[in-house]
Each structure stands twice: as structure tokens, then as C-alpha cells.
Design a protein around this motif. Sequence first.
Motif: not given
Length: 401
Positions: A175-182
Motif C-alpha cells: 500500500s505505497t503512496e503510488k498505489i494510494m494515488e491511483k
Amino acid sequence: MKKVLSISLKVFCTIILSALALLAVFSISPIYNFADTAAFSGPDIFNPYAGVDSNQVWKRANFHTHTKVKGPLNECPYWPETVYEDYKKLGYDILTFSNHNKLTEHPCNPELQVNVYEHGYGLAKYHKLVFGAEKVNHFDHLFPILASQRQWQMDYLGKDADFIQLNHPYRTPGSTEKIMEKLTGYRIIELDSGVGTEQEYWDWALSTGHYSFALANDDNHNSKASARTAVRANFLDAESGKYEDLKETLLSGAYYSMRIPDYGDGDWNVKYAENEDLPEIDEIDLHQDTLFVTLSEPADSIVVTGQGHTTLTSDDFTDRIEYVIKENDPYARVTAYFSDGAVIYTNAFARYDSSVSLTPYIEAEHTINIPLTVLFNLFLAIIAAACIYAEIRLLSRKKKD
């Protein structure tokens, strides 16, 4: 001895090949082109507490609860009726049962039945609470590491549900920042599960224009374990615990969440007494562009958090805070920290255009990238076929030997 080692090696290889084949088969997914993201904007400010009845008592609720179920596989030692009574003693008005991939009947009152289950078998613990479904959708990726895999799950679960909560991102690998941004498609995000109090992952999503409300739930697996029971709660401006009233409240945002210390550290009498006298929100509203929160008792600090997980303003040793939401503030949410470790979280006030939508929540578009989808799933098929072929060769050689 050599024969034993040879057989053991073949068995080990067979297990590995079978696991790889299953992993490939249960990784199929479209690959998406995700829409560009943008911070909240617009002439209006969404107030999730606009319809709160100041004369109505906040109802205390936990929505992520596990119990013993019929069958051999059980994570929990107690049946729903026992868990329900345990939570009632601690002051909870509403309790829903979200067992893994199973709909659970309310133990006492059919009128309080809420069809909700926790979806997810996979190794990555990518779990979701699915509300309002008539049946359980059992398909899951064994190890969903791609944003597209996680988004596909949101999409197909959402077709048969009223709404979805994204569970415990802090404890979900990847649940990385990039995942949460998408990732989109969930209406509610679950707040910290004991790791921290900052909730950065919620701000990662909010800062890219993915609006969600927040709930703090126990994710309880043993209602007799003091350290895991009544340490999270949500306080709703709901008329009753009936599903239609809960759904209306949960989708309007008229609630706040709370992290609660394990009062008494195992002494249940202390825990019962302290849970009867928790700090609470007395007033919360928005006057034009000024949000304000008044608490029932002073907090050590009250913080207003905004875009990029930045602190917009804060105040210490006070029971009230105000903040003027500026034109360049996409959103603002309030957190109150108390000296004993209790923490109160509000939902976010966010900019939007009320002539376009009722809330800042938008069903973000994502289109299927056909070439990448074909290549990705072809790659998985080749891996699965190669593993099965190698396994057949290995087993046939074993028979010859």
C-alpha cells in the motif's frame, strides 16, 4: 538414503511448481490506464456534518468484527451472540459482523441485520469490507501487488455491493503512496490499526483528489482480549442501527472516529468505567469557509491537516479550534490528541463544485490498456503452462524410477 533424498526433492519441486502455477492463474487481471489525478477544487466546500442533529446522541459503532463461524476454519473463539454482548457492555450501540468471505446473521435482532463481509484470501492481506451484498464473491488474487489488480477487485466487488471500505492499509504490504494515488472505488478507508496515529495513507489519497470517509475499527478476533477490544470506535449521527439508516449515514460522512487506549490494561472494571466517560465532539460545522470543532474536554493538541499531509494550523491545551479554509486549500481534516492516548479524527472538508456532484467523491475513470493486458495475461498463462508441464514431466519420471 539417496532414494529418500531424491523423492523428497521431487516432492518439494512439485509443491513449488504447483504453487507457482496457482499464483499465475490467480493473478489474471486487466491492466489499466489510470486517469490523471488532481487536487480537490471548486467554489464550494463539502461539509460532511451539514446535516448533523445537535440534539441527537452520537451512536457508538464498530464495523469490522470477527466471530466464530460454522465449519472447521475459525480465527475466533466466540459466537456472534457472545461478541455482541461483550461490546454492548462497553457502550457500543452498533456492531456489525464482518467475517472473512462469509455473511453472518445478527444474533439477536433480524431488523439490525447488516450484510457485510471481509473479502480477501491473498497473501498480501488486501482486504475490503463489502457492504450490502446478497452473496459472497470468492475470487481473489493470491498476491495482488499491481495497482491494476487491486483496482479490478474494487470494480468487480462494487458491482454487487452498495459500497466498499478499504481495510487496514498500514498492514497491507504494497500500500505505497503510488498505489494510494491511483486506487479508487472505495467510499470509506479504515484508519490506523495500531501502527500509528498520523494516517498518511489517507492523505496520500485525499491529496490526489480521491475522496473517502474514514472509520476506525477494532478488527476484533477475540472480544475477551482487552488489548484488542474497544480500542477503536466510530460515533455516528444515525437514527438507528438498521442498515438503511447506517448506509445513509456512512455515505454522508456524518460521523467521527476514535482511537481509544486499553484502559485498565486488562482490568475490565476500569475499562468499563473509562469507556463511559470518553471525550467527544460537542459541535462540528462549517460557517461559510470557516470550520470549527468544539470538544467535551480540552485536548493536548488539536491539528488541522491538509494537502500533502501538511499541518494547516494547530493549537495546544484547548477544547476548540477554528480554521478558515483558503481558496488554495483542497481539503482540511481535524485530529484531536488527548493526554491519555485517545485520538479523535473527523472526516475531511473538501472543495468541490456542488452544481456538478453532491460530494467530492468521483468515480475515477480507468480504461483497459489492451496490449499490456494481453501481454500480462499471456505471460501468466505461459508460466502456468510451463509449471504444469514441468510437474507432469517430474511425476512421470518419478513413476519410471
